[in-house]
Design a protein around this motif. Structure first.
Motif, PDB file in Angstrom:
ATOM      1  N   ALA A  31      -4.204   7.350  -5.883  1.00 36.72           N
ATOM      2  CA  ALA A  31      -5.231   6.327  -6.360  1.00 36.72           C
ATOM      3  C   ALA A  31      -5.233   5.751  -7.864  1.00 36.72           C
ATOM      4  N   ARG A  64       0.572   2.031  -1.805  1.00 39.26           N
ATOM      5  CA  ARG A  64      -0.841   2.941  -2.284  1.00 39.26           C
ATOM      6  C   ARG A  64      -0.836   4.413  -1.964  1.00 39.26           C
ATOM      7  N   GLY A  95      -5.128  -2.060  -0.360  1.00 38.43           N
ATOM      8  CA  GLY A  95      -4.937  -0.945  -1.406  1.00 38.43           C
ATOM      9  C   GLY A  95      -4.371  -1.573  -2.851  1.00 38.43           C
TER      10      GLY A  95
END
Length: 290
Positions: A178, A173, A260
């Motif tokens: 993101a 991640r 994540g």
């Protein structure tokens, strides 16, 4: 009801990873469709076809469902050339718009005679897909190491790492950022007895402990050669398998999300033949996921 607008929304938090769902036998086509329809009804957002799968393997599942996303996990770049992959992608996408994901990977030296400079070969393959018009947002990569994770970030919709830990997920991640999809695979043993659960796990893990791509990744993430010996230590087994009571399994899956992951591809492990569909276990898994 509005249609989910992003890939993450479409596939949701949970999917199923399975080899049997890519069966070649025409006599099993109805069985595959029925299983896919039930998985959709159970609330799974995606099915990931194990083995070196191709677009054609997704067709029976797509035809039997209306919202399920079907992805290859993975299609080996050594088994299918980019031009034919692009043509197959276009054909399936025309019939089932937006519901097929082309998951790509470099496989392993022991499984592919052509295995040479895998990273460079994958980069070139993606270039050929670009030329043929396969959108980057409709392909994902089986990325383990940092360089391939960066490639998944820059040249694909994200990553579908196989046989990884929550710690790897957290690192992935960080590298991806993101936006890109992160959908690790996690093996699930619906067994509460520790000895039996770990024995089933080791029966599956053995083949992967002979493949350096996986063992090197484990060593990068804090495991030792002792963890890789004897079928895998309890520490290694417990890191890459979820087993036990329902609450324990659910918490283990949630650990990947907390690290994540956007989506976790769940592979149910049983003592049945590898291509047998564990439909009763899928029902139990859906129930514990709520």
């Amino acid at each position: 009801m509005s249609t989910p607008s992003t890939l993450k929304d479409r596939i949701g938090r949970y999917g199923v990873w399975n080899v049997g769902l890519r069966a070649e036998d025409p006599a099993r086509r109805g069985e595959l469709g029925e299983a896919a329809a039930e998985l959709e009804e159970l609330g799974f957002g995606a099915v990931w076809l194990g083995g070196s799968s191709a677009a054609r393997h997704a067709v029976p599942l797509l035809e039997a469902t209306s919202t399920l996303t079907v992805g290859t996990s993975i299609q080996s770049i050594w088994d299918y050339d980019a031009e034919s992959s692009a043509a197959s992608f276009a054909e399936v996408d025309a019939a089932h718009p937006g519901r097929f994901l082309l998951g790509l990977g470099v496989s392993h030296a022991k499984l592919a005679d052509q295995y040479r400079r895998p990273y460079s070969a994958l980069v070139a393959y993606l270039g050929s897909l670009d030329t043929a018009g396969v959108p980057a947002e409709r392909r994902v990569l089986a990325a383990l190491g940092p360089k391939t994770l960066e490639l998944a970030r820059d040249r694909a919709a994200g990553a579908v790492p196989y046989l990884v830990t929550p710690e790897h997920t957290a690192q992935a991640r960080e590298i991806l950022g993101a936006g890109p999809l992160l959908a690790p695979e996690l093996k699930v043993v619906l067994e509460t007895d520790p000895a039996r659960a770990r024995a089933l796990a080791r029966g599956t893990l053995a083949m992967y402990l002979a493949l350096p791509n996986y063992t090197n990744n484990f060593l990068r993430h804090g495991f030792t050669e002792d963890d890789l010996a004897g079928g895998g230590s309890d520490r290694l087994v417990d890191a890459v398998f979820a087993w036990g009571e329902a609450d324990r399994i659910r918490d283990r899956i949630d650990t990947f999300h907390r690290a994540g992951a956007d989506h976790v591809a769940l592979q149910v492990i049983t003592d049945a033949e590898r291509d047998e569909l564990p439909r009763e276990e899928w029902r139990r898994l859906a129930s514990l996921l709520g």
